[in-house]
Scaffold this motif. Structure first.
Motif, PDB file in Angstrom:
ATOM      1  N   PRO A  89       0.814  -1.234   0.000  1.00  0.00           N
ATOM      2  CA  PRO A  89       0.000   0.000   0.000  1.00  0.00           C
ATOM      3  C   PRO A  89       0.840   1.273   0.000  1.00  0.00           C
ATOM      4  O   PRO A  89       0.432   2.292  -0.563  1.00  0.00           O
ATOM      5  CB  PRO A  89      -0.820  -0.124   1.295  1.00  0.00           C
ATOM      6  N   LEU A  90       2.011   1.231   0.648  1.00  0.00           N
ATOM      7  CA  LEU A  90       2.888   2.390   0.654  1.00  0.00           C
ATOM      8  C   LEU A  90       3.456   2.641  -0.733  1.00  0.00           C
ATOM      9  O   LEU A  90       3.556   3.786  -1.193  1.00  0.00           O
ATOM     10  CB  LEU A  90       4.024   2.177   1.660  1.00  0.00           C
ATOM     11  N   SER A 117       2.615  10.048   2.323  1.00  0.00           N
ATOM     12  CA  SER A 117       1.851   9.990   1.077  1.00  0.00           C
ATOM     13  C   SER A 117       0.544   9.226   1.283  1.00  0.00           C
ATOM     14  O   SER A 117      -0.525   9.667   0.857  1.00  0.00           O
ATOM     15  CB  SER A 117       2.694   9.310  -0.007  1.00  0.00           C
ATOM     16  N   GLN A 118       0.627   8.079   1.968  1.00  0.00           N
ATOM     17  CA  GLN A 118      -0.587   7.299   2.202  1.00  0.00           C
ATOM     18  C   GLN A 118      -1.535   8.019   3.155  1.00  0.00           C
ATOM     19  O   GLN A 118      -2.763   7.974   2.984  1.00  0.00           O
ATOM     20  CB  GLN A 118      -0.234   5.921   2.748  1.00  0.00           C
ATOM     21  N   ASN A 137     -16.027  12.734  11.500  1.00  0.00           N
ATOM     22  CA  ASN A 137     -15.199  12.219  12.583  1.00  0.00           C
ATOM     23  C   ASN A 137     -13.744  12.008  12.153  1.00  0.00           C
ATOM     24  O   ASN A 137     -12.961  11.411  12.897  1.00  0.00           O
ATOM     25  CB  ASN A 137     -15.772  10.899  13.103  1.00  0.00           C
ATOM     26  N   LEU A 138     -13.402  12.473  10.969  1.00  0.00           N
ATOM     27  CA  LEU A 138     -12.031  12.360  10.504  1.00  0.00           C
ATOM     28  C   LEU A 138     -11.102  13.055  11.502  1.00  0.00           C
ATOM     29  O   LEU A 138     -11.251  14.241  11.776  1.00  0.00           O
ATOM     30  CB  LEU A 138     -11.891  13.007   9.120  1.00  0.00           C
ATOM     31  N   ALA A 139     -10.163  12.295  12.039  1.00  0.00           N
ATOM     32  CA  ALA A 139      -9.268  12.807  13.074  1.00  0.00           C
ATOM     33  C   ALA A 139      -7.952  12.044  13.016  1.00  0.00           C
ATOM     34  O   ALA A 139      -7.865  10.973  12.390  1.00  0.00           O
ATOM     35  CB  ALA A 139      -9.914  12.651  14.458  1.00  0.00           C
ATOM     36  N   PRO A 140      -6.903  12.548  13.684  1.00  0.00           N
ATOM     37  CA  PRO A 140      -5.621  11.851  13.666  1.00  0.00           C
ATOM     38  C   PRO A 140      -5.704  10.401  14.109  1.00  0.00           C
ATOM     39  O   PRO A 140      -5.045   9.531  13.518  1.00  0.00           O
ATOM     40  CB  PRO A 140      -4.766  12.686  14.624  1.00  0.00           C
ATOM     41  N   LEU A 176      -3.491   3.688   9.057  1.00  0.00           N
ATOM     42  CA  LEU A 176      -2.111   3.636   8.588  1.00  0.00           C
ATOM     43  C   LEU A 176      -1.287   2.603   9.346  1.00  0.00           C
ATOM     44  O   LEU A 176      -0.237   2.171   8.858  1.00  0.00           O
ATOM     45  CB  LEU A 176      -1.479   5.028   8.724  1.00  0.00           C
ATOM     46  N   GLY A 177      -1.765   2.211  10.536  1.00  0.00           N
ATOM     47  CA  GLY A 177      -1.038   1.227  11.338  1.00  0.00           C
ATOM     48  C   GLY A 177       0.100   1.823  12.138  1.00  0.00           C
ATOM     49  O   GLY A 177       1.098   1.140  12.404  1.00  0.00           O
TER      50      GLY A 177
END
Length: 344
Positions: free
Chosen positions: A160-161, A219-220, A233-236, A243-244
């Motif tokens: 994915p990266l 980038s991902q 609700n998009l948040a860090p 992203l893991g």
């Protein structure tokens, strides 16, 4: 950028020209196709130099490709190739490697100067991107890089990266204006080191391995933000989980970027709202604000005015009567948009 397609050649000469001038002369490979099928052959490709590497996108009717020892002797490359399959699938084989197939969206890597054969699996023919990175531009010099026979990219954590960096590089190649050379070089180096990491040449914990992982994860992360813009609700924590990595690690990634996480989210939402106002003039501003993830219409108006110096409705009116250009510039901020600047 250099573009070419078979429409520039008479139909009876298309495959012969493709084989002798483009395939052999430009790519250093031997192309073959049964004579009775050559009249229907079509193909096109683009070539662009980015960050010290060559990015090729190729589409063509089915035919077979071979890079033989004589081809290599005539046109040595001494580069790492990263292939991204975009079509229905492809087959690879070589003297020093087992045969394998590569599915749509998947990747393969190899050194340019090892023999191989390839052909598309479907009737749709070839559609792939090829990033060719000269070994002279890769800081991590290792003799094993010249022994990389064609092989599919199989690490589920790294793939994915790789895809995120490749997508960014493809967008740069397709943009009307060039991105900074530092950005191009960073993406190319990340792709090269990720490929070498997957092949066991570069260690993930090394300085170069860590740098490649940081570039690719950033980038991902940006692509995850763009994909989830509509979610209020998009948040860090949400992006870090996808992203893991930890939230702290995510913020560290954005510390090296031009914009923080919150600034990136806000700017992406504003850009999306502007596109929607231009493309869907019948939609209510409140509906557009909600669809872009703004928590309230009041917040949207405040942030939009802080960024562009006008209300959303004025922007829409301006793009309609052409008082303002569609690419009205975003004001630069040293802190997240929507927060008041301190008084002197």
């Amino acid at each position: 950028m250099f573009r070419w397609c078979t429409d520039e050649v008479e139909p009876r000469d298309r495959f012969d020209y493709w084989r002798e001038v483009r395939a052999k002369g430009l790519f250093g490979v031997t192309a073959e196709l049964a004579r009775e099928r050559r009249a229907d052959f079509v193909g096109e490709f683009s070539l662009r130099q980015l960050g010290g590497a060559s990015l090729v996108e190729l589409k063509a009717s089915p035919y077979t490709v071979e890079r033989s020892t004589s081809d290599i002797a005539a046109t040595p490359g001494d580069a790492i190739c990263v292939y991204q399959q975009l079509g229905s699938g492809g087959w690879f084989g070589g003297i020093r490697a087992s045969d394998f197939s590569i599915a749509n969206g998947s990747f393969a890597t190899s050194h340019t100067d090892l023999p191989y054969r390839t052909a598309p699996l479907g009737a749709g023919g070839f559609h792939l991107r090829i990033l060719k990175i000269p070994l002279s531009t890769i800081p991590a010099q290792d003799n094993r890089m010249r022994e990389l026979a064609p092989r599919t990219f199989g690490d589920p954590a790294l793939a994915p990266l790789l895809a995120a960096c490749f997508a960014d590089l493809g967008e740069i190649a397709g943009a009307a204006t060039d991105a900074g050379s530092a950005v191009q070089t960073s993406l190319v180096q990340a792709l090269g080191h990720l490929a070498l990491m997957e092949r066991g040449v570069v260690r993930p914990g090394s300085r170069r391995g860590q740098a490649a992982l940081r570039t690719a994860r950033l980038s991902q992360a940006r692509r995850l933000i763009a994909h989830h813009l509509q979610d209020p609700n998009l948040a860090p924590a949400m992006v870090a989980d996808l992203l893991g990595v930890s939230v702290r690690h995510l913020h560290m990634l954005f510390e090296t970027a031009e914009k923080s996480f919150s600034q990136t989210v806000t700017e992406e939402r504003l850009e999306q709202s502007r596109r929607l106002m231009q493309e869907k003039p019948e939609r209510l501003v409140a509906d557009i604000a909600a669809s872009c993830g703004f928590e309230s219409l009041a917040t949207y108006y405040r942030v939009f005015n802080a960024a562009y110096g006008m209300a959303p409705g004025d922007f829409r009116a301006g793009t309609t009567d052409r008082r303002y250009p569609p690419s009205w510039p975003l004001r630069t901020h040293s802190r997240p948009l929507g927060k008041p600047e301190p008084r002197p």
